[in-house]
Design an enzyme around this catalytic site. Structure first.
Site, mmCIF file in Angstrom:
data_model
loop_
_atom_site.group_PDB
_atom_site.id
_atom_site.type_symbol
_atom_site.label_atom_id
_atom_site.label_comp_id
_atom_site.label_asym_id
_atom_site.label_seq_id
_atom_site.Cartn_x
_atom_site.Cartn_y
_atom_site.Cartn_z
ATOM 1 N N GLY A 38 0.835 -1.192 0.000
ATOM 2 C CA GLY A 38 0.000 0.000 0.000
ATOM 3 C C GLY A 38 0.871 1.244 0.000
ATOM 4 O O GLY A 38 2.098 1.165 0.105
ATOM 5 N N SER A 40 2.723 4.761 1.074
ATOM 6 C CA SER A 40 3.380 5.242 2.278
ATOM 7 C C SER A 40 2.334 5.923 3.153
ATOM 8 O O SER A 40 1.550 6.744 2.674
ATOM 9 C CB SER A 40 4.480 6.252 1.911
ATOM 10 O OG SER A 40 5.071 6.797 3.066
ATOM 11 N N GLY A 41 2.292 5.553 4.417
ATOM 12 C CA GLY A 41 1.308 6.133 5.318
ATOM 13 C C GLY A 41 -0.001 5.377 5.366
ATOM 14 O O GLY A 41 -0.928 5.792 6.070
ATOM 15 N N ALA A 42 -0.079 4.271 4.641
ATOM 16 C CA ALA A 42 -1.324 3.486 4.632
ATOM 17 C C ALA A 42 -1.511 2.660 5.897
ATOM 18 O O ALA A 42 -2.593 2.123 6.130
ATOM 19 C CB ALA A 42 -1.365 2.578 3.409
ATOM 20 N N GLY A 43 -0.458 2.520 6.689
ATOM 21 C CA GLY A 43 -0.561 1.761 7.934
ATOM 22 C C GLY A 43 -0.006 0.354 7.862
ATOM 23 O O GLY A 43 -0.313 -0.485 8.719
ATOM 24 N N LYS A 44 0.823 0.083 6.873
ATOM 25 C CA LYS A 44 1.363 -1.274 6.689
ATOM 26 C C LYS A 44 2.190 -1.720 7.893
ATOM 27 O O LYS A 44 1.977 -2.812 8.424
ATOM 28 C CB LYS A 44 2.233 -1.322 5.420
ATOM 29 C CG LYS A 44 1.509 -0.963 4.144
ATOM 30 C CD LYS A 44 2.425 -1.003 2.947
ATOM 31 C CE LYS A 44 3.586 -0.044 3.035
ATOM 32 N NZ LYS A 44 3.168 1.387 3.113
ATOM 33 N N SER A 45 3.155 -0.904 8.286
ATOM 34 C CA SER A 45 4.025 -1.284 9.404
ATOM 35 C C SER A 45 3.241 -1.378 10.709
ATOM 36 O O SER A 45 3.436 -2.314 11.497
ATOM 37 C CB SER A 45 5.168 -0.269 9.558
ATOM 38 O OG SER A 45 6.045 -0.325 8.452
ATOM 39 N N SER A 112 6.035 -1.737 -2.093
ATOM 40 C CA SER A 112 6.085 -2.693 -3.220
ATOM 41 C C SER A 112 5.079 -2.294 -4.299
ATOM 42 O O SER A 112 4.085 -2.976 -4.512
ATOM 43 C CB SER A 112 5.856 -4.128 -2.726
ATOM 44 O OG SER A 112 4.762 -4.255 -1.861
#
Length: 206
Positions: A38, A40-45, A112
């Site tokens: 997703g 950057s800033g989508a909350g993946k981490s 990605s």
């Protein structure tokens, strides 16, 4: 870009005595790759680490490969050109495969952005071992969050090849799971991921 990478002709694959199945039996669960993608800033981490915390508390063996952390070590020699981003994801896919073969549930948190590179990572493992999770968050929300200040820099021209601003993001067409990280609370997102991998037989107890 090609699908082939140079390698030495003087190497032979060594088959391990301790197999993946034996490692999984010892761990008490299947190994798998949970590939979060997703903007950057989508909350993946945030989601990856929250899922890992839940799984760890339940006694599962896990590890998170985080985009920024990997670029501090394994991929510290790479920039953000399209070619370097492809190589970054190639390396991550190979490392994730090794973790999975150790019987571990590995979660990757990377933008990605290119479908071809995510599919290449998927092709490294057997069907059912790669779970693509699309963290669906509108770029307007990601930019509003701008947790790292990157969108502001990208808008100012200080970052080139920035996904969503000056470089494209190719959303998954058929991911195993779509999680609306833009408006759904974290606890609910975690439960959606846990339910998905339980349904797929990767874990049993939750």
């Amino acid at each position: 870009m090609t699908d082939q990478f140079p390698s030495s002709g003087n190497i032979t694959w060594h088959h391990a005595t301790v197999t993946q199945a034996r490692r999984e039996a010892l761990n008490g669960h299947r190994g798998a790759i949970l590939w979060l993608t997703g903007y950057s800033g989508a909350g993946k981490s945030t989601l990856a680490h929250a899922v890992e915390a839940h799984l760890h508390q339940c006694g599962y063996r896990t590890f998170v490969l985080d985009g920024d952390n990997v670029r501090h070590g394994l991929c510290s020699d790479l920039g953000f050109t399209p070619e370097d981003r492809v190589e970054n994801i190639r390396r991550v896919g190979e490392v994730a495969k090794l973790f999975m073969e150790a019987g571990i549930i590995v979660l990757t948190a990377f933008i990605s952005p290119f479908r071809a590179e995510r599919e290449r990572a998927r092709s490294l493992v057997e069907q059912g071992d790669f779970i693509e999770i699309y963290c669906d968050c509108p770029i307007k929300i990601c930019e509003w969050r701008d947790v790292k200040g990157l969108y502001k820099k990208a808008r100012a021209g200080q970052i080139i090849e920035f996904t969503g601003i000056s470089s494209p993001y190719e959303a998954p067409e058929n991911p195993e799971l779509i999680v609306n990280t833009g408006t759904t609370d974290l606890a609910t997102c975690v439960q959606q991921v846990i339910s998905e991998i339980k349904q797929r037989g990767i874990i049993e107890r939750v």
